[in-house]
Design a protein around this motif. Structure first.
Motif, PDB file in Angstrom:
ATOM      1  N   ARG A 207      13.277 103.133 -55.567  1.00 49.11           N
ATOM      2  CA  ARG A 207      13.198 104.308 -56.183  1.00 49.11           C
ATOM      3  C   ARG A 207      13.297 104.069 -57.489  1.00 49.11           C
ATOM      4  NH1 ARG A 207      16.494 108.503 -51.716  1.00 49.11           N
ATOM      5  NH2 ARG A 207      14.909 107.878 -50.215  1.00 49.11           N
ATOM      6  N   THR A 208      14.226 103.073 -58.185  1.00 51.53           N
ATOM      7  CA  THR A 208      14.075 102.898 -59.594  1.00 51.53           C
ATOM      8  C   THR A 208      12.801 102.680 -60.037  1.00 51.53           C
ATOM      9  OG1 THR A 208      16.339 101.950 -59.346  1.00 51.53           O
ATOM     10  CG2 THR A 208      15.108 101.361 -61.303  1.00 51.53           C
ATOM     11  N   LEU A 209      11.810 101.875 -59.194  1.00 48.52           N
ATOM     12  CA  LEU A 209      10.715 101.606 -59.707  1.00 48.52           C
ATOM     13  C   LEU A 209       9.714 102.651 -59.239  1.00 48.52           C
ATOM     14  CD1 LEU A 209      10.730  97.946 -58.217  1.00 48.52           C
ATOM     15  CD2 LEU A 209      10.559  98.355 -60.600  1.00 48.52           C
ATOM     16  N   ASN A 210       9.949 103.671 -58.647  1.00 47.38           N
ATOM     17  CA  ASN A 210       9.138 104.871 -58.346  1.00 47.38           C
ATOM     18  C   ASN A 210       8.283 104.431 -57.397  1.00 47.38           C
ATOM     19  OD1 ASN A 210      10.504 106.896 -59.973  1.00 47.38           O
ATOM     20  ND2 ASN A 210       9.327 106.158 -61.605  1.00 47.38           N
ATOM     21  N   GLY A 211       8.693 103.219 -56.557  1.00 49.19           N
ATOM     22  CA  GLY A 211       7.758 102.815 -55.321  1.00 49.19           C
ATOM     23  C   GLY A 211       6.401 102.240 -55.800  1.00 49.19           C
TER      24      GLY A 211
ATOM     25  N   GLU B 211       1.839  95.336 -53.800  1.00 47.01           N
ATOM     26  CA  GLU B 211       3.205  94.720 -53.741  1.00 47.01           C
ATOM     27  C   GLU B 211       3.603  93.589 -54.624  1.00 47.01           C
ATOM     28  OE1 GLU B 211       0.460  93.755 -51.854  1.00 47.01           O
ATOM     29  OE2 GLU B 211       0.774  92.076 -50.607  1.00 47.01           O
ATOM     30  N   ILE B 212       2.483  92.865 -55.134  1.00 46.05           N
ATOM     31  CA  ILE B 212       2.577  92.123 -56.286  1.00 46.05           C
ATOM     32  C   ILE B 212       2.858  92.902 -57.506  1.00 46.05           C
ATOM     33  CG2 ILE B 212       1.581  90.124 -57.484  1.00 46.05           C
ATOM     34  CD1 ILE B 212      -0.315  89.744 -55.302  1.00 46.05           C
ATOM     35  N   ASP B 213       2.194  93.843 -57.742  1.00 39.96           N
ATOM     36  CA  ASP B 213       2.513  94.859 -58.943  1.00 39.96           C
ATOM     37  C   ASP B 213       4.128  95.268 -58.870  1.00 39.96           C
ATOM     38  OD1 ASP B 213       2.002  96.605 -61.004  1.00 39.96           O
ATOM     39  OD2 ASP B 213       2.557  98.195 -59.637  1.00 39.96           O
ATOM     40  N   LEU B 214       4.440  95.711 -57.636  1.00 44.73           N
ATOM     41  CA  LEU B 214       5.713  96.055 -57.382  1.00 44.73           C
ATOM     42  C   LEU B 214       6.961  95.140 -57.592  1.00 44.73           C
ATOM     43  CD1 LEU B 214       7.517  98.486 -55.969  1.00 44.73           C
ATOM     44  CD2 LEU B 214       7.735  97.067 -54.041  1.00 44.73           C
ATOM     45  N   CYS B 215       6.727  93.843 -57.277  1.00 46.05           N
ATOM     46  CA  CYS B 215       7.469  92.640 -57.327  1.00 46.05           C
ATOM     47  C   CYS B 215       7.536  92.267 -59.013  1.00 46.05           C
ATOM     48  CB  CYS B 215       7.000  91.479 -56.358  1.00 46.05           C
ATOM     49  SG  CYS B 215       7.363  91.559 -54.791  1.00 46.05           S
ATOM     50  N   TRP B 216       6.388  92.468 -59.460  1.00 47.71           N
ATOM     51  CA  TRP B 216       6.294  92.036 -60.943  1.00 47.71           C
ATOM     52  C   TRP B 216       7.177  93.195 -61.795  1.00 47.71           C
ATOM     53  CZ3 TRP B 216       0.931  90.213 -63.608  1.00 47.71           C
ATOM     54  CH2 TRP B 216       1.510  89.499 -64.543  1.00 47.71           C
ATOM     55  N   ARG B 217       6.929  94.345 -61.485  1.00 50.83           N
ATOM     56  CA  ARG B 217       7.909  95.598 -62.130  1.00 50.83           C
ATOM     57  C   ARG B 217       9.327  95.134 -61.928  1.00 50.83           C
ATOM     58  NH1 ARG B 217       6.772 100.376 -60.135  1.00 50.83           N
ATOM     59  NH2 ARG B 217       5.412  99.819 -58.609  1.00 50.83           N
ATOM     60  N   ALA B 218       9.634  94.769 -60.746  1.00 56.28           N
ATOM     61  CA  ALA B 218      11.142  94.373 -60.434  1.00 56.28           C
ATOM     62  C   ALA B 218      11.564  93.297 -61.196  1.00 56.28           C
ATOM     63  CB  ALA B 218      11.234  94.082 -58.801  1.00 56.28           C
TER      64      ALA B 218
ATOM     65  N   PHE C   9      -2.037 102.624 -48.426  1.00 51.33           N
ATOM     66  CA  PHE C   9      -0.819 101.945 -48.173  1.00 51.33           C
ATOM     67  C   PHE C   9       0.312 102.252 -49.296  1.00 51.33           C
ATOM     68  CE2 PHE C   9       1.939  98.575 -49.045  1.00 51.33           C
ATOM     69  CZ  PHE C   9       2.155  97.944 -47.801  1.00 51.33           C
ATOM     70  N   ALA C  10      -0.136 102.450 -50.547  1.00 55.13           N
ATOM     71  CA  ALA C  10       1.019 102.740 -51.511  1.00 55.13           C
ATOM     72  C   ALA C  10       1.303 103.978 -51.601  1.00 55.13           C
ATOM     73  CB  ALA C  10      -0.005 102.577 -52.867  1.00 55.13           C
ATOM     74  N   ASN C  11       0.819 105.251 -51.862  1.00 58.45           N
ATOM     75  CA  ASN C  11       1.173 106.311 -51.636  1.00 58.45           C
ATOM     76  C   ASN C  11       1.836 106.718 -49.953  1.00 58.45           C
ATOM     77  OD1 ASN C  11       1.778 107.309 -54.196  1.00 58.45           O
ATOM     78  ND2 ASN C  11      -0.496 108.157 -54.486  1.00 58.45           N
ATOM     79  N   GLY C  12       1.060 106.182 -49.061  1.00 57.62           N
ATOM     80  CA  GLY C  12       1.608 106.539 -47.832  1.00 57.62           C
ATOM     81  C   GLY C  12       3.063 106.276 -47.601  1.00 57.62           C
ATOM     82  N   TYR C  13       3.489 104.974 -48.179  1.00 53.59           N
ATOM     83  CA  TYR C  13       4.837 104.514 -48.050  1.00 53.59           C
ATOM     84  C   TYR C  13       5.521 105.443 -49.296  1.00 53.59           C
ATOM     85  CZ  TYR C  13       4.972 100.384 -44.962  1.00 53.59           C
ATOM     86  OH  TYR C  13       5.064  99.695 -43.873  1.00 53.59           O
TER      87      TYR C  13
END
Length: 329
Positions: free
Chosen positions: A180-184, A195-202, A66-70
């Motif tokens: 892109r700022t978060l490098n996905g 997705e939780i990690d992405l949102c936490w970094r955001a 899921f992660a690198n696929g996107y």
């Protein structure tokens, strides 16, 4: 060029595409629709080309999860906003208009989640996201409408808009520039909790996530990896520890992770008592993999020291001891 891209990640999901793409095509006139294929070896590509010629295909050259696929696919998508949608999601009429309105009028909102209901029982919320996600201080995720395995009926109690901590990867909207700022997504996660990690970094960078009930989708859930699969247990426990390592405030890093390791041990005992030995072994493997990856993930740590990342001190205590089965404001 249209403002929003609907991007559906697929791996050997031809039957799901045939079932769920018609609703996406019918109700997404504001969007350009993509299917990002993770090197499927079924007839997925043929199905899209034959039955949905209006959809743009992005062909990844491997199954990147899921992660690198996107991450790989979205390098080719230039619309301003991304709608990342699971292949087992049915969308409803007018699902995109409320999202576009928020993005266009609220520049402080970087991520949005719609109301996610259960495709198999549409009167109830769906496990993966429900009415928006939160975590407790130990990193355990839960939602408005779903705490652990207790899922609420949709009686309109979450017919609102509010700030949330994380949005479900089943249907997640994000500004391209923020992605892109978060490098996905973090590729180390492969799948689950990325997705939780992405949102936490955001969140650590000051971006806000929002839930809106004005947009509604229906999610099957477990169509790609069932809850009973020990692989899912492994990914959830390992990735939760990686997420904590990367994002916890400096002063809480080691105490919270130590407490979480102990709580995971209790979860393992619970699996043994239920006769689910393969799931207990999955937790043990998750911990060993976490130790293997810990140094690499310590280097990814955010500079944020925000203490207010959690909504509940311990959702485990509130649920299992206090019988708190409904979201508490």
């Amino acid at each position: 060029m249209k403002k929003i891209a609907v991007v559906i990640l697929n791996w050997n999901g031809a039957k799901l595409l045939e079932q769920f793409l018609p609703s996406v095509v019918a109700h997404s006139e504001e969007a350009k629709i993509y299917v990002a294929d993770n090197a499927s070896n079924d007839n997925s590509i043929e199905v899209i080309k034959t039955k949905f010629p209006q959809i743009t295909i992005i062909q990844n050259d491997g199954n990147f999860g899921f992660a690198n696929g996107y991450n790989v696919a979205l390098q080719q998508v230039e619309e301003d906003y991304y709608a990342l949608v699971n292949s087992d999601v049915e969308v409803s009429e007018n699902w995109l208009a409320p999202i576009l309105s928020i993005f266009d009028n609220e520049p402080n909102i970087g991520i949005i989640q719609p109301k996610i209901l259960d495709y198999k029982n549409k009167a109830y919320f769906e496990y993966a996201g429900a009415a928006g996600g939160f975590i407790d201080q130990f990193g355990y995720p839960y939602c408005r409408g779903r705490i652990f395995d207790t899922i609420e009926k949709d009686n309109g109690q979450y017919d609102d808009e509010c700030e949330i901590f994380w949005a479900s990867g089943a249907c997640l909207f994000i500004r391209k520039d923020i992605y892109r700022t978060l490098n996905g997504f973090d590729g180390d996660f492969f799948a689950h909790q990325e997705e939780i990690d992405l949102c936490w970094r955001a969140f650590n960078l000051g971006f806000k996530a929002k839930y809106t009930s004005k947009s509604v989708v229906y999610h099957v859930g477990g169509a790609t990896l069932n809850e009973s699969n020990p692989r899912k247990t492994f990914l959830n426990f390992r990735n939760s520890l990686l997420m904590l390592t990367k994002n916890l405030p400096e002063g809480k890093l080691f105490t919270i992770i130590f407490a979480r390791l102990c709580l995971d041990g209790l979860a393992g005992i619970q699996f043994i008592l239920k006769g689910k030995f393969s799931h207990c072994w999955a937790i043990i493997k998750a911990h060993f993999e976490f130790y293997h990856l810990i140094n690499r993930n310590l280097k990814k740590r955010s500079t944020s020291n925000s203490e207010n990342y959690y909504h509940s001190k311990s959702i485990v205590y509130r649920y299992f001891v206090k019988n708190g089965t409904v979201f508490e404001k």
